[in-house]
Design a protein around this motif. Structure first.
Motif, mmCIF file in Angstrom:
data_model
loop_
_atom_site.group_PDB
_atom_site.id
_atom_site.type_symbol
_atom_site.label_atom_id
_atom_site.label_comp_id
_atom_site.label_asym_id
_atom_site.label_seq_id
_atom_site.Cartn_x
_atom_site.Cartn_y
_atom_site.Cartn_z
ATOM 1 N N GLU A 189 -32.091 17.984 12.872
ATOM 2 C CA GLU A 189 -31.816 18.575 14.188
ATOM 3 C C GLU A 189 -30.391 18.256 14.625
ATOM 4 O O GLU A 189 -29.708 19.101 15.200
ATOM 5 C CB GLU A 189 -32.813 18.057 15.214
ATOM 6 N N GLY A 190 -29.943 17.027 14.342
ATOM 7 C CA GLY A 190 -28.569 16.650 14.678
ATOM 8 C C GLY A 190 -27.556 17.487 13.922
ATOM 9 O O GLY A 190 -26.542 17.911 14.477
ATOM 10 N N VAL A 191 -27.818 17.744 12.652
ATOM 11 C CA VAL A 191 -26.910 18.571 11.858
ATOM 12 C C VAL A 191 -26.909 20.002 12.382
ATOM 13 O O VAL A 191 -25.852 20.626 12.506
ATOM 14 C CB VAL A 191 -27.301 18.525 10.360
ATOM 15 N N VAL A 192 -28.082 20.519 12.708
ATOM 16 C CA VAL A 192 -28.167 21.884 13.231
ATOM 17 C C VAL A 192 -27.442 21.985 14.568
ATOM 18 O O VAL A 192 -26.703 22.939 14.821
ATOM 19 C CB VAL A 192 -29.645 22.325 13.354
ATOM 20 N N GLU A 193 -27.633 20.987 15.426
ATOM 21 C CA GLU A 193 -26.966 21.002 16.730
ATOM 22 C C GLU A 193 -25.458 20.866 16.578
ATOM 23 O O GLU A 193 -24.703 21.414 17.376
ATOM 24 C CB GLU A 193 -27.510 19.881 17.609
ATOM 25 N N ALA A 194 -25.012 20.135 15.558
ATOM 26 C CA ALA A 194 -23.579 19.945 15.333
ATOM 27 C C ALA A 194 -22.979 21.082 14.514
ATOM 28 O O ALA A 194 -21.795 21.055 14.194
ATOM 29 C CB ALA A 194 -23.337 18.619 14.635
ATOM 30 N N GLN A 222 -41.175 8.595 8.641
ATOM 31 C CA GLN A 222 -40.106 9.080 7.761
ATOM 32 C C GLN A 222 -39.775 10.533 8.059
ATOM 33 O O GLN A 222 -38.613 10.917 8.123
ATOM 34 C CB GLN A 222 -40.518 8.954 6.298
ATOM 35 N N LEU A 223 -40.782 11.323 8.243
ATOM 36 C CA LEU A 223 -40.576 12.736 8.529
ATOM 37 C C LEU A 223 -39.865 12.927 9.864
ATOM 38 O O LEU A 223 -38.969 13.760 9.974
ATOM 39 C CB LEU A 223 -41.922 13.469 8.528
ATOM 40 N N GLU A 224 -40.232 12.155 10.866
ATOM 41 C CA GLU A 224 -39.590 12.266 12.171
ATOM 42 C C GLU A 224 -38.117 11.882 12.095
ATOM 43 O O GLU A 224 -37.269 12.556 12.677
ATOM 44 C CB GLU A 224 -40.316 11.399 13.193
ATOM 45 N N SER A 225 -37.790 10.799 11.360
ATOM 46 C CA SER A 225 -36.390 10.397 11.273
ATOM 47 C C SER A 225 -35.576 11.457 10.524
ATOM 48 O O SER A 225 -34.455 11.780 10.924
ATOM 49 C CB SER A 225 -36.254 9.040 10.595
ATOM 50 N N ARG A 226 -36.143 12.009 9.474
ATOM 51 C CA ARG A 226 -35.434 13.072 8.754
ATOM 52 C C ARG A 226 -35.305 14.319 9.600
ATOM 53 O O ARG A 226 -34.277 14.991 9.595
ATOM 54 C CB ARG A 226 -36.156 13.382 7.448
ATOM 55 N N SER A 227 -36.354 14.622 10.340
ATOM 56 C CA SER A 227 -36.326 15.782 11.212
ATOM 57 C C SER A 227 -35.253 15.626 12.294
ATOM 58 O O SER A 227 -34.544 16.585 12.616
ATOM 59 C CB SER A 227 -37.702 15.985 11.838
ATOM 60 N N GLU A 228 -35.136 14.414 12.835
ATOM 61 C CA GLU A 228 -34.113 14.172 13.857
ATOM 62 C C GLU A 228 -32.718 14.318 13.268
ATOM 63 O O GLU A 228 -31.820 14.863 13.915
ATOM 64 C CB GLU A 228 -34.304 12.775 14.448
ATOM 65 N N ARG A 229 -32.526 13.838 12.024
ATOM 66 C CA ARG A 229 -31.217 13.994 11.387
ATOM 67 C C ARG A 229 -30.905 15.463 11.167
ATOM 68 O O ARG A 229 -29.786 15.910 11.407
ATOM 69 C CB ARG A 229 -31.184 13.247 10.050
#
Length: 180
Positions: A49-54, A40-47
């Motif tokens: 990261e996606g927001v930060v990158e975008a 769960q933490l990894e999936s949230r972390s990836e989301r």
């Protein structure tokens, strides 16, 4: 070795084996909980990261949206209602009409809606001038949104065709933070 010692050794061995099985089951349960929490933490972390990158893309799109919307909003400020009322007077004068009366009231934005200025104006003039005023009002940017319009003829039936136009308008105001 006597029998009691063997039995005691067997019981101790069974207890140690039972303890190891219980410890193994406890470890497995804890590992499963840890693994699911980590997923769960990894999936949230990836989301995230996606927001930060975008972020830069989001900022540029927000700027594009702001640039598309700001021409449709009247500038806000302390004198917003006076400025909006003055623009309406200028439109009426440019069309050749006569402003008989006008009132403006500032309406604050609530529940996510924009602040706006509500206007009531009465204009008189010849039919062609009033038609030109309505055309100018329709194409003016930032817009005046017509809420109600009442048109009545003035003067004798044989004389010049003058009319009285009473309008209720809204002029949306730009929020202070939306200004570039």
């Amino acid at each position: 070795m006597n029998t009691w010692t063997r039995r005691a050794g067997g019981i101790v061995a069974l207890l140690v084996l039972g303890g190891l099985v219980c410890a193994g089951l406890g470890y497995r349960a804890l590992w499963t909980r840890y693994d699911s929490a980590l997923q769960q933490l990894e999936s949230r972390s990836e989301r995230l990261e996606g927001v930060v990158e975008a972020g830069s893309d989001i900022e540029s799109r927000l700027g594009d949206a702001r640039n598309a919307v700001l021409p449709l909003l009247h500038p806000a400020g302390e004198n917003a209602q006076n400025d909006v009322q003055q623009k309406l007077r200028e439109l009426i004068g440019a069309a050749g009409g006569t402003l008989v009366s006008s009132q403006a009231a500032l309406e604050p934005g609530v529940d996510g809606k924009l602040a706006r200025t509500r206007l009531t104006a009465t204009v008189t003039g010849e039919w062609p001038k009033l038609v030109r005023f309505m055309e100018m009002l329709q194409t003016h940017r930032p817009p005046f949104w017509v809420r109600t319009a009442s048109l009545s003829r003035e003067g004798a039936a044989t004389g010049p065709q003058n009319a009285r136009l009473t309008l209720q308008l809204e002029a949306p105001l730009a929020p202070g933070k939306a200004q570039p």
